[in-house]
Design a protein around this motif. Structure first.
Motif, short mmCIF file in Angstrom:
data_model
loop_
_atom_site.label_atom_id
_atom_site.label_comp_id
_atom_site.label_asym_id
_atom_site.label_seq_id
_atom_site.Cartn_x
_atom_site.Cartn_y
_atom_site.Cartn_z
N VAL A 1 -14.62 -7.18 8.67
CA VAL A 1 -15.26 -6.50 7.30
C VAL A 1 -14.03 -5.16 7.21
O VAL A 1 -14.32 -4.06 6.90
N ALA A 2 -13.80 -5.00 8.44
CA ALA A 2 -12.95 -3.66 8.59
C ALA A 2 -11.47 -4.13 8.18
O ALA A 2 -10.69 -3.21 7.52
N LEU A 3 -11.35 -5.27 9.05
CA LEU A 3 -9.53 -5.92 8.35
C LEU A 3 -10.06 -5.95 6.49
O LEU A 3 -9.23 -5.21 5.38
N LEU A 4 -11.28 -6.18 5.68
CA LEU A 4 -11.37 -5.82 4.52
C LEU A 4 -11.20 -4.38 4.25
O LEU A 4 -10.44 -4.29 2.98
N ASN A 5 -11.61 -3.59 4.08
CA ASN A 5 -11.93 -1.97 4.26
C ASN A 5 -10.55 -1.42 4.24
O ASN A 5 -9.85 -0.31 4.04
N THR A 6 -9.68 -1.95 5.30
CA THR A 6 -8.17 -1.38 5.78
C THR A 6 -7.51 -1.90 4.65
O THR A 6 -6.92 -0.83 4.26
N LEU A 7 -7.79 -2.89 4.07
CA LEU A 7 -6.52 -3.71 3.47
C LEU A 7 -6.91 -3.59 2.11
O LEU A 7 -6.11 -3.55 1.10
N MET A 8 -8.09 -3.96 1.69
CA MET A 8 -8.81 -4.40 0.11
C MET A 8 -9.06 -2.77 -0.49
O MET A 8 -8.13 -2.91 -1.62
N ALA A 9 -9.55 -1.85 -0.24
CA ALA A 9 -9.60 -0.99 -1.64
C ALA A 9 -8.07 -0.33 -1.49
O ALA A 9 -8.01 0.07 -2.21
N PRO A 10 -7.07 -0.65 -0.60
CA PRO A 10 -5.81 0.40 -0.48
C PRO A 10 -4.61 -0.32 -1.31
O PRO A 10 -4.63 0.54 -1.90
N LEU A 11 -5.19 -1.62 -1.39
CA LEU A 11 -3.94 -2.60 -1.69
C LEU A 11 -4.56 -2.55 -3.50
O LEU A 11 -3.31 -2.36 -4.21
N LEU B 1 -11.23 11.34 11.72
CA LEU B 1 -11.23 12.24 10.19
C LEU B 1 -10.69 12.02 9.01
O LEU B 1 -10.79 12.60 7.53
N LEU B 2 -9.56 10.82 8.83
CA LEU B 2 -8.88 10.70 7.44
C LEU B 2 -9.68 10.58 6.71
O LEU B 2 -10.15 10.01 5.33
N GLY B 3 -10.87 8.91 7.44
CA GLY B 3 -11.83 8.52 6.90
C GLY B 3 -13.05 9.42 6.11
O GLY B 3 -13.42 9.45 5.20
N SER B 4 -13.70 10.25 6.66
CA SER B 4 -14.97 11.22 6.40
C SER B 4 -13.87 12.16 5.13
O SER B 4 -15.09 12.32 4.40
N ILE C 1 -2.38 6.35 2.08
CA ILE C 1 -1.38 6.61 2.89
C ILE C 1 -1.30 6.16 4.69
O ILE C 1 -0.61 5.51 5.46
N PHE C 2 -1.51 7.58 4.27
CA PHE C 2 -2.04 8.10 6.25
C PHE C 2 -2.81 7.28 6.70
O PHE C 2 -2.79 7.17 8.09
N ILE C 3 -4.21 6.75 6.45
CA ILE C 3 -5.55 5.86 6.91
C ILE C 3 -4.83 4.40 7.92
O ILE C 3 -4.68 4.04 8.31
N THR C 4 -4.37 4.03 6.47
CA THR C 4 -3.11 2.89 6.67
C THR C 4 -2.29 2.95 7.43
O THR C 4 -2.40 1.96 8.89
N ILE D 1 1.07 -1.11 -0.10
CA ILE D 1 -0.66 0.04 0.22
C ILE D 1 0.86 1.30 -0.09
O ILE D 1 1.01 2.02 -0.29
N PHE D 2 1.87 1.21 1.21
CA PHE D 2 2.80 2.36 0.62
C PHE D 2 3.90 2.60 -0.70
O PHE D 2 3.44 3.72 -0.82
N VAL D 3 4.22 1.80 -0.64
CA VAL D 3 5.09 1.54 -1.98
C VAL D 3 3.93 1.36 -2.76
O VAL D 3 4.12 2.90 -3.88
N GLY D 4 3.66 1.48 -3.16
CA GLY D 4 2.56 1.49 -4.70
C GLY D 4 1.56 3.11 -4.78
O GLY D 4 1.08 3.44 -5.66
#
Length: 314
Positions: A273-283, A104-107, A69-72, A36-39
């Motif tokens: 679902v939170a894990l999916l949201n935290t990883l899947m969309a940013p990935l 904040l960042l999610g909003s 990057i900030f959210i993850t 996520i960070f590098v991409g």
């Protein structure tokens, strides 16, 4: 009201059912975080380096990558550290800080997605007026408006939670601190009904309000695309919007399930679902917005050729 908190730290229970796979999960989260960070950093660097990409669409995309990057980073490093060290603790100030910045960042991200959908609406439905309507000044105003909306939606609940007393209970059945899910609020030894209501209302307004604006924009976009006489034009327009549409479905679907839904859902579902949201969309974000975008692919190839030429010359 004074804060009479006696709790100095909270315990993030994480995923107790995966107790024997803690290190494997830590490695998976670490690898995901690096991708996520590098991409997203690659997208930001490319957008800043290539003058051909100095357009409103890519200006918003650059800011979206920064938010990813900030959210993850607000969640994953602590979760990875706890998994590797076998610890579940997070300090009281650290818990409140993580709660606030995640909300904040999610909003801001959801408001920015609505702004990006409006940008695509003007570009596709009113192409002749696009340069005049979406100028650099408006882009900056829309970006600042996104940050202001995110701040206004989260500051009240952040202040209220910071003033709440926490006496004995300190176990949060999640892998990160999240005000909107009300798990932290329910640990307070004071009356929590009103404090629980405020984050729910704020998240509902941000999620459903921005979703309504996004859905309206894409309905007009789809209607315009279907009217295009050329099949190649329709394909080009669809390919431009499909990445945003996929990202929107992933982001909104998971967050509406977590925050704008009856509280009867089992907490394990929310964590999954939170894990999916935290990883899947940013990935998926770097691949959706680079590999499926012709201008991004062209800029990436041009940048790679320049690096190869410079390397050979040196």
């Amino acid at each position: 009201m004074l804060n009479h908190t006696t709790v100095t730290e909270f315990l993030l229970l994480g995923f107790p059912s995966l107790h024997h796979q803690q290190r494997l999960m830590a490695i998976t989260l670490l690898a995901s975080h690096l991708v996520i960070f590098v991409g997203n950093l690659l997208i930001i660097s490319l957008l800043l380096a290539e003058r051909d990409l100095y357009r409103p669409m890519y200006f918003f995309l650059c800011n979206l990558s920064c938010l990813e990057i900030f959210i993850t980073t607000s969640i994953l490093p602590k979760a990875i550290g706890n998994l590797l060290m076998g610890s579940k603790a997070i300090s009281y100030p650290g818990c409140l800080t993580q709660c606030y910045f995640y909300s904040l960042l999610g909003s801001i991200q959801f408001v920015l997605l609505a702004v990006m959908s409006y940008d695509r609406y003007v570009a596709i439905c009113h192409p002749l007026h696009y340069p005049m309507l979406i100028n650099s000044q408006l882009c900056l105003q829309l970006l600042l408006g996104s940050w202001a909306a995110g701040f206004l939606a989260t500051v009240a609940s952040a202040v209220l939670v910071a003033r709440m007393p926490f006496c004995n209970a300190n176990r949060i059945d999640h892998f990160f601190s999240d005000t909107d899910s009300a798990l932290l609020i329910k640990l307070s030894c004071a009356e929590t009904q009103m404090v629980e209501l405020i984050p729910f209302v704020a998240s509902s307004i941000i999620l459903l309000g921005s979703l309504g604006m996004t859905a309206m924009s894409y309905l007009y976009i789809m209607n315009t695309i279907l009217r295009l006489p050329s099949a190649s034009s329709r394909h080009k327009a669809f390919s431009t919007c499909s990445s945003y549409f996929t990202f929107v479905i992933l982001g909104y679907g998971s967050c509406i399930f977590m925050y704008v839904q009856p509280s009867s859902h089992h907490i394990s579902y929310n964590k999954a679902v939170a894990l999916l949201n935290t990883l899947m969309a940013p990935l998926m974000s770097p691949f959706l917005f680079s590999l499926r975008n012709q201008m991004m692919k062209g800029a990436l190839k041009a940048a790679w050729k320049r690096r190869v030429i410079n390397f050979v010359v040196v």
